[in-house]
Write a protein that holds these residues in place. Structure first.
Motif, PDB file in Angstrom:
ATOM      1  N   TYR A  61      -3.946 -26.166  -4.509  1.00 36.97           N
ATOM      2  CA  TYR A  61      -3.571 -25.065  -5.378  1.00 36.97           C
ATOM      3  C   TYR A  61      -4.172 -25.238  -6.765  1.00 36.97           C
ATOM      4  O   TYR A  61      -4.307 -26.348  -7.272  1.00 36.97           O
ATOM      5  CB  TYR A  61      -2.046 -24.968  -5.495  1.00 36.97           C
ATOM      6  CG  TYR A  61      -1.355 -24.566  -4.211  1.00 36.97           C
ATOM      7  CD1 TYR A  61      -1.574 -23.312  -3.648  1.00 36.97           C
ATOM      8  CD2 TYR A  61      -0.470 -25.434  -3.571  1.00 36.97           C
ATOM      9  CE1 TYR A  61      -0.947 -22.935  -2.470  1.00 36.97           C
ATOM     10  CE2 TYR A  61       0.167 -25.068  -2.405  1.00 36.97           C
ATOM     11  CZ  TYR A  61      -0.071 -23.818  -1.853  1.00 36.97           C
ATOM     12  OH  TYR A  61       0.546 -23.455  -0.692  1.00 36.97           O
ATOM     13  N   LYS A  95       2.748 -18.394  -7.414  1.00 34.70           N
ATOM     14  CA  LYS A  95       3.140 -18.422  -6.000  1.00 34.70           C
ATOM     15  C   LYS A  95       4.613 -18.750  -5.772  1.00 34.70           C
ATOM     16  O   LYS A  95       5.083 -18.767  -4.643  1.00 34.70           O
ATOM     17  CB  LYS A  95       2.273 -19.429  -5.232  1.00 34.70           C
ATOM     18  CG  LYS A  95       0.866 -18.924  -4.928  1.00 34.70           C
ATOM     19  CD  LYS A  95       0.132 -19.859  -3.998  1.00 34.70           C
ATOM     20  CE  LYS A  95      -1.213 -19.259  -3.570  1.00 34.70           C
ATOM     21  NZ  LYS A  95      -1.045 -18.076  -2.710  1.00 34.70           N
ATOM     22  N   ASP A 149      -2.098 -20.724  -9.173  1.00 39.46           N
ATOM     23  CA  ASP A 149      -1.157 -20.733  -8.055  1.00 39.46           C
ATOM     24  C   ASP A 149       0.179 -21.328  -8.483  1.00 39.46           C
ATOM     25  O   ASP A 149       1.244 -20.840  -8.081  1.00 39.46           O
ATOM     26  CB  ASP A 149      -1.725 -21.538  -6.882  1.00 39.46           C
ATOM     27  CG  ASP A 149      -2.983 -20.909  -6.299  1.00 39.46           C
ATOM     28  OD1 ASP A 149      -3.065 -19.670  -6.289  1.00 39.46           O
ATOM     29  OD2 ASP A 149      -3.877 -21.662  -5.871  1.00 39.46           O
TER      30      ASP A 149
END
Length: 690
Positions: free
Chosen positions: A137, A145, A141
């Motif tokens: 990631y 996320k 992210d």
């Protein structure tokens, strides 16, 4: 008249509960506390007489239900974070994956020793299987996320306690309203990033007035990053430190003696974000863990104020005792607020291989003013002074079907604390545990939470033996024996003492929808007792026995219920006290409506507080709730959840206890005139899940 009324209330509620359950299509509530965690919460509450406010593990599991762990890429620390697997099960799983490669199906878990259907069902909501690659990631992210959640909880008692009442000439003892308010915002991307704030006002505390002019009584904030290159963990704000086997510092949840007889090892990551409303067991400052191949190095620092009673000794200010309750309701409690400046620094160096790890830990604390509590015979070895330093070495490792772990710690007065444990599979259907502990009577550490009979890591020696035996696919036995002694005096024990505890639990699954459990617990210890004809209390042998039977049914796919019967007996050379409790639980979820309902009706009777019985309750999301039942009466509650839409959910709860033949409940400022105690709760959560 009151007796007839309360009896009718309990019977009517029980009938209505069953009627409503049969009238609706339903399913089990989504956010129920796993049984292994509920058992630990119940045991901890019984040992401390206080319900823990730490809901970190519950938050973690709900987050993992939305961001499941990939079993094909998970390491040991990730599997430990579930809190639902024993070290043996984790070791067996990692060895299976190393030898045979990635799992192709979740059903393949059945081929791994220790992963019986009950265990697989327990972890199923939080794991996934596939040909996954380890994720990589970016910082974007990390920021996008995860899930954003705002939680608002409100509680209000219907009866007014003494502390809220005033007269023409006196003000109420409690300076705030009886309402309890809790707000938490958190962004959470499990195993990668977390940040948020917590605000709490306890019942009796002010809100934007009195001693709480700044608003809420307690504020907490954190920023936490994991697995960012060589940074394994970075904490800013509030965080917890968990070292070794808890002999220096363990501020998270920890299993003790209880129904999970094999879960006796402290395990988990050293640094964790602090996101709970409790006001004592955390550090405030900064911490970091760096990793390079097999090496991990952690450093942390904290500076925060703690509540304490102060006095002067030879014209010098001293702190007599540190208060961990976090209450600031009365003028006396407010006067103790933030009287001690506590500085903390420490570190951990760890070498980790595939199956073994070795670590060294150090912890330094400084208190201003110095701690100088009043000396009593039982506490004369407790810490007094301004600076406390401790160090330890811990290890853990697996070899074939054996897992060993331990820690040796020393405080700066040269006194030791030692834990050595072993877990092993002695047969395909049998696991055993063995743990020895030695805590010197003068060993000192403020945040220690080592395994033991008492919840203070000091003045104790003992040996614990546990066994889990799987008779067949339907029947399982769990048992332990613990032998312990206290070389010096303890609170309420005016002499060195010894004791023993035995536990036996059997469970039988009649089918996939019905199960039965029987549990027996016996503890022999010592306590100061006032004997007839003797004006002074003397230490005497005390035994406590509990026998529990429970039936669980899933009558339909969406409806489940449970019935529990429990008896207790408390015996000394002078008296014998007894008690019993029975409750009926039911829960369902409408299939065509966005509602879930659960409830309980309890009937209890004990001859004294010493024969009290504890039972975990189903409550609003993330609230730890445990009943402490003594006296004679009824207790019932009803919960409702309304899932307004994909993001917004609401909860409501009504909880009432009725004590027959009582005209007062509680004592001191919490005393209520009457025989009822009622609490109403409301909670909302707005969740933005990716």
């Amino acid at each position: 008249m009151a007796t007839c009324y309360s009896t009718r209330c309990g019977i009517i509620c029980g009938i209505l509960l069953l009627y409503v359950c049969k009238a609706a299509m339903a399913q089990q509530p989504e956010e129920s506390l796993p049984a292994v965690m509920a058992n630990n919460l119940e045991q901890t509450t019984a040992g401390t007489d206080a319900v823990s406010e730490d809901d970190a593990q519950w938050q973690r599991l709900n987050a993992l239900a939305r961001h499941r762990i990939s079993l094909n890429t998970a390491d040991e620390a990730t599997l430990q974070s579930l809190g639902l697997l024993t070290p043996l099960q984790i070791s067996h799983f990692l060895q299976y994956r190393l030898v045979l490669g990635d799992l192709l199906s979740i059903y393949e878990l059945q081929a791994i020793p220790g992963f019986e259907p009950e265990v697989i069902r327990r972890i199923l909501p939080y794991v996934t299987v596939g040909n996954d690659l380890a994720p990589h990631y970016t910082m974007r992210d990390y920021l996008h996320k995860g899930d954003h959640a705002v939680l608002l909880r409100y509680a209000h008692p219907l009866e007014k306690a003494k502390g809220y009442q005033h007269t023409d000439s006196t003000q109420p003892a409690y300076m705030g309203s009886p309402d309890k308010l809790f707000i938490r915002y958190r962004y959470n991307f499990p195993r990668y990033s977390s940040w948020g704030v917590v605000m709490e006002k306890d019942a009796g505390e002010g809100l934007f007035k009195g001693a709480q002019q700044q608003g809420f009584d307690f504020y907490s904030a954190h920023l936490f990053i994991r697995n960012a290159g060589k940074i394994k963990a970075l904490a800013l704000g509030d965080y917890t430190v968990n070292l070794g086997q808890g002999l220096l510092s363990w501020q998270g949840q920890a299993y003790g003696k209880g129904a999970s007889v094999m879960q006796i090892k402290r395990e988990g990551e050293v640094l964790r974000p602090y996101t709970s409303p409790g006001e004592f067991y955390f550090f405030r400052g900064a911490a970091v863990t760096l990793q390079q191949r097999h090496w991990e190095v952690t450093a942390f620092g904290s500076w925060r104020k703690q509540d304490a009673s102060t006095d002067t000794l030879m014209e010098e200010l001293i702190a007599e005792s540190v208060n961990s309750s976090g209450y600031h309701r009365t003028s006396a409690e407010v006067s103790r607020r933030g009287k001690v400046q506590a500085g903390t620094a420490g570190g951990n160096v760890r070498y980790v291989t595939h199956r073994w790890q070795l670590g060294g830990n150090v912890l330094w604390q400084r208190f201003t003013p110095a701690l100088q509590q009043k000396i009593a015979p039982y506490n004369q070895f407790d810490f007094r002074g301004q600076q406390l330093v401790g160090g330890s070495i811990d290890y853990a490792g697996s070899w074939k079907n054996v897992h060993v772990f331990g820690e040796v710690a020393a405080s700066d007065n040269g006194k030791l604390a030692i834990v050595q444990g072993l877990l092993t599979s002695i047969a395909p259907a049998a696991d055993a545990a063995l743990l020895y502990r030695y805590y010197d009577k003068a060993y000192q550490s403020f945040f220690a939470k080592g395994f033991g009979d008492s919840y203070r890591t000091g003045n104790e020696q003992g040996i614990y033996m546990g066994l889990t035996l799987k008779i067949n696919n339907k029947c399982k036995l769990d048992t332990y024996a613990d032998f312990f002694k206290f070389p010096w005096l303890k609170y309420r024990i005016n002499a060195p003492a010894a004791g023993q505890e035995f536990f036996l639990s059997g469970s039988y699954a009649l089918n996939k929808k019905m199960s039965w459990q029987c549990r027996y617990n016996y503890r022999q210890g010592a306590e100061n007792i006032l004997l007839p004809g003797n004006p002074v209390k003397v230490p005497e042998v005390v035994t406590a026995t509990h026998l529990r039977m429970q039936w669980d049914w899933q009558l339909r796919k969406q409806f489940n219920t449970a019935l529990r019967l429990e008896g207790s007996r408390y015996r000394t050379t002078a008296i014998t006290q007894q008690g019993w409790m029975m409750y009926l639980d039911a829960a369902y979820h409408f299939s065509r409506l966005p509602f879930a309902i659960s409830g309980r009706v309890s009937r209890f009777q004990t001859s004294s507080y010493d024969a009290r019985i504890y039972a975990t309750e189903s409550s609003v999301l993330y609230e730890n709730a445990v009943s402490q039942l003594y006296g004679r009466g009824w207790q019932y509650y009803a919960n409702v959840k309304w899932k307004v839409n994909r993001r917004l959910s609401g909860w409501g709860r009504f909880h009432q206890s009725i004590y027959q033949d009582a005209d007062q409940i509680g004592s001191g400022n919490d005393r209520i005139n009457g025989n009822k105690k009622t609490i109403v709760q409301l909670q909302w959560q707005y969740l933005i899940s990716k």
